[in-house]
Design a protein around this motif. Structure first.
Motif, PDB file in Angstrom:
ATOM      1  N   TYR A  23       0.870  -1.165  -0.085  1.00 20.08           N
ATOM      2  CA  TYR A  23      -0.012   0.044   0.150  1.00 20.08           C
ATOM      3  C   TYR A  23       0.632   1.115   0.020  1.00 20.08           C
ATOM      4  O   TYR A  23       0.615   2.199  -0.587  1.00 20.08           O
ATOM      5  N   ASP A  24       1.784   1.183   0.886  1.00 21.29           N
ATOM      6  CA  ASP A  24       2.705   2.629   1.107  1.00 21.29           C
ATOM      7  C   ASP A  24       3.747   2.764  -0.234  1.00 21.29           C
ATOM      8  O   ASP A  24       3.841   3.992  -0.354  1.00 21.29           O
ATOM      9  N   ASP A  25       4.301   1.389  -0.436  1.00 22.86           N
ATOM     10  CA  ASP A  25       5.208   1.541  -1.526  1.00 22.86           C
ATOM     11  C   ASP A  25       5.079   1.622  -2.837  1.00 22.86           C
ATOM     12  O   ASP A  25       5.571   2.386  -3.564  1.00 22.86           O
ATOM     13  N   PHE A  26       3.757   0.971  -3.125  1.00 19.95           N
ATOM     14  CA  PHE A  26       3.481   1.231  -4.781  1.00 19.95           C
ATOM     15  C   PHE A  26       1.993   1.601  -4.878  1.00 19.95           C
ATOM     16  O   PHE A  26       1.126   1.114  -4.672  1.00 19.95           O
ATOM     17  N   LYS A  27       2.026   3.001  -4.808  1.00 21.57           N
ATOM     18  CA  LYS A  27       0.792   3.740  -4.667  1.00 21.57           C
ATOM     19  C   LYS A  27      -0.127   3.494  -5.900  1.00 21.57           C
ATOM     20  O   LYS A  27      -1.500   3.356  -5.689  1.00 21.57           O
ATOM     21  N   VAL A  28       0.230   3.182  -6.912  1.00 21.49           N
ATOM     22  CA  VAL A  28      -0.744   3.079  -8.227  1.00 21.49           C
ATOM     23  C   VAL A  28      -0.902   1.591  -8.373  1.00 21.49           C
ATOM     24  O   VAL A  28      -2.275   1.467  -8.589  1.00 21.49           O
ATOM     25  N   LEU A  29      -0.388   0.679  -7.906  1.00 16.94           N
ATOM     26  CA  LEU A  29      -0.541  -0.766  -7.765  1.00 16.94           C
ATOM     27  C   LEU A  29      -1.527  -1.084  -6.627  1.00 16.94           C
ATOM     28  O   LEU A  29      -2.601  -1.695  -6.750  1.00 16.94           O
ATOM     29  N   SER A  30      -1.212  -0.558  -5.420  1.00 11.32           N
ATOM     30  CA  SER A  30      -1.798  -0.939  -4.264  1.00 11.32           C
ATOM     31  C   SER A  30      -2.752   0.299  -3.258  1.00 11.32           C
ATOM     32  O   SER A  30      -3.397  -0.057  -2.523  1.00 11.32           O
ATOM     33  N   GLY A  31      -2.024   1.370  -3.642  1.00 15.31           N
ATOM     34  CA  GLY A  31      -2.572   2.326  -2.668  1.00 15.31           C
ATOM     35  C   GLY A  31      -3.652   3.453  -3.219  1.00 15.31           C
ATOM     36  O   GLY A  31      -4.378   3.022  -3.795  1.00 15.31           O
ATOM     37  N   GLU A  32      -3.161   4.662  -2.894  1.00 18.57           N
ATOM     38  CA  GLU A  32      -3.997   5.834  -3.023  1.00 18.57           C
ATOM     39  C   GLU A  32      -4.561   6.060  -4.505  1.00 18.57           C
ATOM     40  O   GLU A  32      -5.451   6.536  -4.997  1.00 18.57           O
ATOM     41  N   LEU A  33      -3.630   5.504  -5.304  1.00 25.25           N
ATOM     42  CA  LEU A  33      -3.991   6.029  -6.925  1.00 25.25           C
ATOM     43  C   LEU A  33      -4.457   4.758  -7.683  1.00 25.25           C
ATOM     44  O   LEU A  33      -4.511   4.752  -8.596  1.00 25.25           O
ATOM     45  N   ALA A  34      -4.669   3.541  -6.754  1.00 28.03           N
ATOM     46  CA  ALA A  34      -4.829   2.303  -7.342  1.00 28.03           C
ATOM     47  C   ALA A  34      -6.388   2.261  -7.574  1.00 28.03           C
ATOM     48  O   ALA A  34      -7.134   2.531  -6.892  1.00 28.03           O
ATOM     49  N   GLN A  35      -6.821   2.080  -9.290  1.00 31.98           N
ATOM     50  CA  GLN A  35      -7.936   2.193  -9.752  1.00 31.98           C
ATOM     51  C   GLN A  35      -8.744   0.695  -9.306  1.00 31.98           C
ATOM     52  O   GLN A  35      -9.872   0.376  -8.801  1.00 31.98           O
ATOM     53  N   LEU A  36      -8.027  -0.373  -9.323  1.00 29.95           N
ATOM     54  CA  LEU A  36      -8.289  -1.936  -8.764  1.00 29.95           C
ATOM     55  C   LEU A  36      -7.250  -1.993  -7.889  1.00 29.95           C
ATOM     56  O   LEU A  36      -6.162  -2.755  -8.080  1.00 29.95           O
ATOM     57  N   PRO A  37      -6.974  -1.758  -6.616  1.00 28.72           N
ATOM     58  CA  PRO A  37      -6.083  -1.927  -5.712  1.00 28.72           C
ATOM     59  C   PRO A  37      -5.750  -3.366  -5.413  1.00 28.72           C
ATOM     60  O   PRO A  37      -6.818  -4.127  -4.974  1.00 28.72           O
ATOM     61  N   SER A  38      -4.524  -3.842  -5.769  1.00 29.12           N
ATOM     62  CA  SER A  38      -4.243  -5.055  -5.019  1.00 29.12           C
ATOM     63  C   SER A  38      -2.853  -5.409  -4.693  1.00 29.12           C
ATOM     64  O   SER A  38      -2.146  -4.150  -4.610  1.00 29.12           O
ATOM     65  N   ALA A  39      -2.767  -6.490  -4.136  1.00 27.75           N
ATOM     66  CA  ALA A  39      -1.212  -6.402  -3.016  1.00 27.75           C
ATOM     67  C   ALA A  39      -0.201  -6.720  -4.071  1.00 27.75           C
ATOM     68  O   ALA A  39      -0.404  -7.273  -5.194  1.00 27.75           O
ATOM     69  N   HIS A  40       1.016  -6.503  -3.635  1.00 29.14           N
ATOM     70  CA  HIS A  40       2.283  -6.507  -4.237  1.00 29.14           C
ATOM     71  C   HIS A  40       2.673  -7.955  -4.079  1.00 29.14           C
ATOM     72  O   HIS A  40       3.047  -8.155  -3.058  1.00 29.14           O
ATOM     73  N   ILE A  41       2.925  -8.504  -5.178  1.00 35.28           N
ATOM     74  CA  ILE A  41       3.267 -10.113  -5.015  1.00 35.28           C
ATOM     75  C   ILE A  41       4.516 -10.579  -4.446  1.00 35.28           C
ATOM     76  O   ILE A  41       4.407 -11.296  -3.242  1.00 35.28           O
ATOM     77  N   PRO A  42       5.664  -9.682  -4.621  1.00 36.52           N
ATOM     78  CA  PRO A  42       6.825 -10.074  -3.993  1.00 36.52           C
ATOM     79  C   PRO A  42       6.604  -9.652  -2.453  1.00 36.52           C
ATOM     80  O   PRO A  42       7.221 -10.489  -1.414  1.00 36.52           O
ATOM     81  N   THR A  43       5.774  -8.759  -1.861  1.00 40.20           N
ATOM     82  CA  THR A  43       5.702  -8.359  -0.776  1.00 40.20           C
ATOM     83  C   THR A  43       4.996  -9.473   0.135  1.00 40.20           C
ATOM     84  O   THR A  43       5.134  -9.669   1.134  1.00 40.20           O
ATOM     85  N   ILE A  44       3.961  -9.879  -0.493  1.00 43.02           N
ATOM     86  CA  ILE A  44       2.858 -10.908   0.031  1.00 43.02           C
ATOM     87  C   ILE A  44       3.948 -12.048   0.135  1.00 43.02           C
ATOM     88  O   ILE A  44       3.646 -12.816   1.173  1.00 43.02           O
ATOM     89  N   PHE A  45       4.684 -12.406  -0.759  1.00 42.66           N
ATOM     90  CA  PHE A  45       5.310 -13.672  -0.643  1.00 42.66           C
ATOM     91  C   PHE A  45       6.568 -13.708   0.588  1.00 42.66           C
ATOM     92  O   PHE A  45       6.765 -14.691   1.047  1.00 42.66           O
ATOM     93  N   ASN A  46       6.867 -12.385   0.442  1.00 42.44           N
ATOM     94  CA  ASN A  46       7.920 -12.206   1.433  1.00 42.44           C
ATOM     95  C   ASN A  46       7.360 -12.547   3.049  1.00 42.44           C
ATOM     96  O   ASN A  46       7.928 -12.978   3.891  1.00 42.44           O
ATOM     97  N   ALA A  47       6.138 -11.914   3.015  1.00 42.15           N
ATOM     98  CA  ALA A  47       5.273 -12.004   4.323  1.00 42.15           C
ATOM     99  C   ALA A  47       5.164 -13.211   4.824  1.00 42.15           C
ATOM    100  O   ALA A  47       5.021 -13.815   5.698  1.00 42.15           O
ATOM    101  N   ILE A  48       4.585 -14.283   3.366  1.00 38.91           N
ATOM    102  CA  ILE A  48       4.496 -15.841   3.870  1.00 38.91           C
ATOM    103  C   ILE A  48       5.682 -16.354   4.352  1.00 38.91           C
ATOM    104  O   ILE A  48       5.588 -17.146   5.370  1.00 38.91           O
ATOM    105  N   ARG A  49       6.853 -16.064   3.889  1.00 42.55           N
ATOM    106  CA  ARG A  49       7.841 -16.727   4.138  1.00 42.55           C
ATOM    107  C   ARG A  49       8.592 -16.297   5.457  1.00 42.55           C
ATOM    108  O   ARG A  49       9.324 -16.923   6.267  1.00 42.55           O
ATOM    109  N   THR A  50       8.264 -14.923   5.877  1.00 48.08           N
ATOM    110  CA  THR A  50       9.117 -14.564   7.092  1.00 48.08           C
ATOM    111  C   THR A  50       8.009 -13.756   8.168  1.00 48.08           C
ATOM    112  O   THR A  50       8.619 -13.506   9.102  1.00 48.08           O
ATOM    113  N   SER A  51       6.785 -13.754   7.783  1.00 51.04           N
ATOM    114  CA  SER A  51       5.680 -13.227   8.824  1.00 51.04           C
ATOM    115  C   SER A  51       6.024 -11.588   8.987  1.00 51.04           C
ATOM    116  O   SER A  51       5.548 -11.077   9.926  1.00 51.04           O
ATOM    117  N   LYS A  52       6.909 -11.248   8.031  1.00 46.88           N
ATOM    118  CA  LYS A  52       7.073  -9.620   8.099  1.00 46.88           C
ATOM    119  C   LYS A  52       6.318  -9.011   7.226  1.00 46.88           C
ATOM    120  O   LYS A  52       6.605  -9.558   5.795  1.00 46.88           O
TER     121      LYS A  52
END
Ligand SMILES: Nc1nc2c(c(=O)[nH]1)N[C@H]1C(S)=C(S)[C@@H](COP(=O)(O)OP(=O)(O)OC[C@H]3O[C@@H](n4cnc5c(=O)[nH]c(N)nc54)[C@H](O)[C@@H]3O)O[C@H]1N2
Ligand SMILES: Nc1nc2c(c(=O)[nH]1)N[C@H]1C(S)=C(S)[C@@H](COP(=O)(O)OP(=O)(O)OC[C@H]3O[C@@H](n4cnc5c(=O)[nH]c(N)nc54)[C@H](O)[C@@H]3O)O[C@H]1N2
Ligand code: SF4
Ligand SMILES: [Mo]
Length: 741
Positions: free
Chosen positions: A368-397
């Protein structure tokens, strides 16, 4: 091929009859007639009355029956009984499957919050809009699709920010362009991308001038007036240099620019440094050819730009989209007959339920904060950032993500850097995969749900996407075993969970969408087959463009507000002979992947005999000089290697590729290899080579699927395939670990 008994009572034992529907063997939308006897589909043919395809079908559409009746299809829900990836399954009932999923969602939500659930899907299939709706209904902001940052969405978002709507090439109203520029797009093969392929061919039959921007000499490039064989990943440099020529030589449409473009002077100032001489060593296209192309493009009107996903597979993605948008804009090729136009949008937006999710929950969206056009304020169809989700899955961060739902994505094939994807999926506590087939990705799930093919679902496609010049009824005409439509599965989960939103049936949603803007509903559309609203050009003359300045924003006020550069600029690919010369020493060639083939759709259809016989094995393209250096000829096996991994494909010698570039096909696995649960996924997989590592596109979070550095090594095809080494804690039995080469 065996016919499976139609087990749907409503559809069984009817008189033979025909349904008007829409083919979805690709993203879809060609009109079809489906002929059904008492229990089975007997024939599928193109609907001659449909304006999108006028009775034609492409090779994929023509192979539909092999897909629908394929004996390899999943038939009932299955629960894993062995270790993950061991390939041992037990048939269960849908009730058991639903109970299990509902319990897991409840447990995950109680323990770590709904955001700990990840919902994934693949590219634009019928259920695409329901996936984010489902995610929102169960309370997680973390849904994604491989295309949100890598395909189409950057073009959509870039266009919305620049001109309020995605411009489209429309051939249904029979005013054809005098010039077409094909930029990183080959609709002759990838036409199944909103079925523009048929329209493109009609337009080409009228002999417009053509410019092709492609590192490979495609069928289109061979016939082009100008073919610009650029270095992969340098499209932004080329576009900026063309803008430099057009503006420098005052070839812009002065009246249109003065009235309808915001920031022309700023753009002119910005592109001053991007001369053709500057671009020549970067793009490998001569300054002379850049000038020629820019002049031809500016001179001939009306013109259309057919742009494709090749420009969206590097971190320079958003800047490239923005630079390309400026070309038709400053030459006035916007919403005129025969130029890029805006669709009629006769439908209201699909109720994706983003408005029902509280803002504090939305802000937890990963990216949300890092990729505003993909995930955040400017997103018309906001979706999560895949490498960031995958990182969270692996590290819980920054927080744990432990539960996954995939509705139609062969993640081990089509995401970048699939070794990391494998590690990520294996790290989940619970994974559900809804699929047509037992893919390598389904094999590592805990629960597998069998889904319906396109002929077994009710859906409301509107094409071209984001233009909706034709709305169609895609009708359920058949039921295979216990397969269910993805949308029905999502709705049933919501009903059993008792969610506040998301419980309406798909048909109720289609009906209310249609009735809110038109004077008919879903049942009537099914009878009509399709609806085509009257087309109008120059709609901007009424209220301007849907941007803060009501003009096309060459200089984007919205980007400026959010801290992005309001003007397009050049970015060298992060891995290249220039940005990483020491890496280029070991990996001297430039890799491109995934140029589309007419017989497959992504990782699909390798189990359809009609299509597979056209390409039984994976092939990479090498220039004759490169092949001679390596001592290989067409048909030899080679290992293609990057610093991340390797895969092997057969050589195809191709004069139409630069000796410094290699093209590797993507999407390969071997469904016929049923004795091993990995189905050969690690052998020829282009995404063992690609990257999910930073840097990402700062607006869209795009990672790198093309323009990477590689080397090619001759190997003996009889050697055992290479497989990645995975940590033993996963306790998988994914196959013997073998190094080869
Ligand atoms: N039959 C079939 N149709 C499909 C698909 C499929 O798998 N099969 N996939 C669908 C999907 S999801 C999509 S996104 C579209 C994609 O379809 P397209 O947008 O047409 O994309 P590609 O075929 O990947 O690439 C088009 C051209 O870009 C060239 N190219 C590669 N790298 C570069 C580069 O750096 N710059 C430039 N300018 N060109 C480059 C390739 O050589 C290729 O000829 O097709 C859709 N349609
Ligand atoms: N290296 C490289 N990688 C790429 C690309 C590239 O050019 N190069 N292209 C990228 C692009 S543009 C895209 S869009 C993505 C595409 O990525 P995806 O769209 O995710 O494509 P697949 O991985 O083939 O996954 C689709 C899966 O969905 C299943 N399926 C089909 N229809 C349905 C359905 O109705 N319901 C359900 N539940 N399942 C269904 C199919 O059997 C298949 O296994 O790949 C990207 N990956
Ligand atoms: S272009 Fe797509 S919708 Fe049309 S026939 Fe081919 S697969 Fe079907
Ligand atoms: Mo795509």
């Amino acid at each position: 091929m065996d016919k499976f008994v139609n087990s749907n009572d409503d559809l069984a034992e009817q008189e033979p009859r025909s349904y008007k529907s829409a083919c979805r063997m690709c993203h879809g939308g060609c009109g079809v007639l489906i002929h059904v006897d008492d229990r089975n589909i007997t024939k599928i043919e193109g609907d001659p009355s449909n304006p999108m395809n006028k009775g034609k079908l492409c090779p994929l559409g023509a192979a539909s029956l092999e897909q629908i009746y394929n004996p390899r299809r999943l038939k009932y829900p299955m629960r894993r009984v062995g270790a993950r990836g061991e390939g041992r399954w037990k048939r269960i009932s849908w009730d058991e499957a639903y109970d299990e999923m509902v319990n897991k969602i409840r447990q995950a939500t109680e323990k770590d919050g709904a955001e700990s659930i990840w919902v994934g899907t693949g590219t634009g299939r019928h259920h695409f809009p329901f996936v984010s709706r489902f995610a929102n209904a169960i309370g997680t902001p973390n849904w994604c699709e491989p295309g949100t940052a890598q395909c189409f969405r950057p073009r959509v978002h870039g266009s919305i920010i620049t001109m309020g709507q995605l411009p489209i090439c429309t051939y249904t109203n029979e005013v054809y362009p005098e010039l077409i520029i094909f930029w990183g797009h080959n609709p002759i093969y990838s036409g199944p991308d909103g079925e523009l392929g048929f329209g493109v061919k009609e337009a080409l039959a009228r002999k417009p001038a053509t410019i092709v921007v492609d590192p490979r000499e495609t069928w289109l490039a061979k016939r082009a007036d100008i073919w610009l064989q650029l270095r992969p990943g340098t499209d932004d440099a080329l576009a900026l240099a063309m803008l430099n020529v057009i503006i420098g030589e005052e070839l812009e449409d002065k009246e249109f620019v003065a009235k309808w473009c915001h920031g022309f002077e700023d753009l002119a100032e910005r592109v001053k440094v991007y001369t053709p001489e500057w671009a020549e060593p970067i793009t490998w296209v001569t300054a002379e050819n850049i000038r020629k192309a820019a002049r031809l493009f500016a001179k001939i009107k009306p013109s259309m730009m057919e742009w494709g996903c090749a420009i969206e597979h590097t971190p320079a993605c958003f800047q490239t989209v923005r630079a390309l948008l400026c070309l038709p804009s400053i030459t006035g090729n916007i919403d005129q007959p025969g130029s890029w136009s805006f669709g009629m949008l006769p439908l209201p937006p699909f109720p994706q339920l983003f408005d029902k999710m509280p803002m504090d929950q939305q802000k937890k969206r990963l990216g949300y904060d890092d990729f505003k056009v993909l995930s955040g304020e400017l997103a018309q169809l906001p979706s999560a950032h895949i490498p960031t989700i995958f990182n969270a899955i692996r590290t819980s961060k920054p927080y744990p993500v432990r539960t996954g739902f995939i509705f139609g994505n062969n993640a081990l094939s089509t995401y970048g850097d699939v070794k990391t994807v494998f590690e990520t999926l294996m790290a989940l506590d619970y994974l559900v995969v809804a699929e047509l087939y037992m893919t390598p990705t389904a094999e590592i799930a805990d629960l597998i749900l069998p889904v319906a093919t396109w002929a077994e679902v009710d859906a409301l496609p509107a094409v071209p996407f984001y233009g909706q010049n034709v709305i169609m009824a895609q009708q359920k005409t058949f039921q295979y075993a216990e397969c269910k439509q993805d949308e029905d599965i999502m709705v049933e989960i919501c009903r059993r969970l008792g969610t506040e939103h998301g419980q309406e049936s798909p048909q109720e949603i289609y009906d209310s969408m249609l009735r809110s803007k038109l004077d008919f509903g879903w049942e009537e559309l099914k009878q009509m087959g399709f609806y085509e609203p009257e087309f109008k050009w120059q709609k901007y003359k009424e209220n301007g463009f849907d941007t803060p300045t009501r003009k096309i924003e060459l200089y984007s006020t919205r980007l400026l507000e959010l801290g992005y550069d309001p003007l397009p600029y050049y970015e060298e690919p992060p891995e290249s002979p220039y940005s990483t010369p020491e890496l280029a020493h070991d990996f001297p060639l430039i890799l491109i992947t995934g140029a589309r083939l007419p017989m497959f759709f992504q990782s699909e259809y390798r189990q359809l005999p009609k299509l597979r016989k056209g390409r039984p094995e994976p092939e990479c393209e090498l220039h004759p000089e490169t092949a001679a250096d390596l001592g290989v000829v067409t048909g030899d096996w080679v290992s293609i290697e990057t610093k991340r991994g390797k895969c092997r494909q057969k050589v195809k010698i191709f004069e139409g590729i630069d000796p410094r570039v290699v093209h590797v096909q993507h999407g390969w696995w071997f469904p016929e290899e049923e004795n091993s649960p990995d189905h050969g996924i690690w052998r020829s997989n282009a995404n063992t080579l690609t990257s999910m590592d930073p840097p990402y596109c700062s607006a869209m979070g795009t990672y790198q699927l093309r323009a990477l550095l590689c080397r090619v090594v001759k190997v003996d095809g009889s050697e055992k395939p290479w497989q990645p080494t995975f940590p033993s804690r996963y306790n998988t039995n994914i196959g013997e670990i073998q190094e080869w080469s």
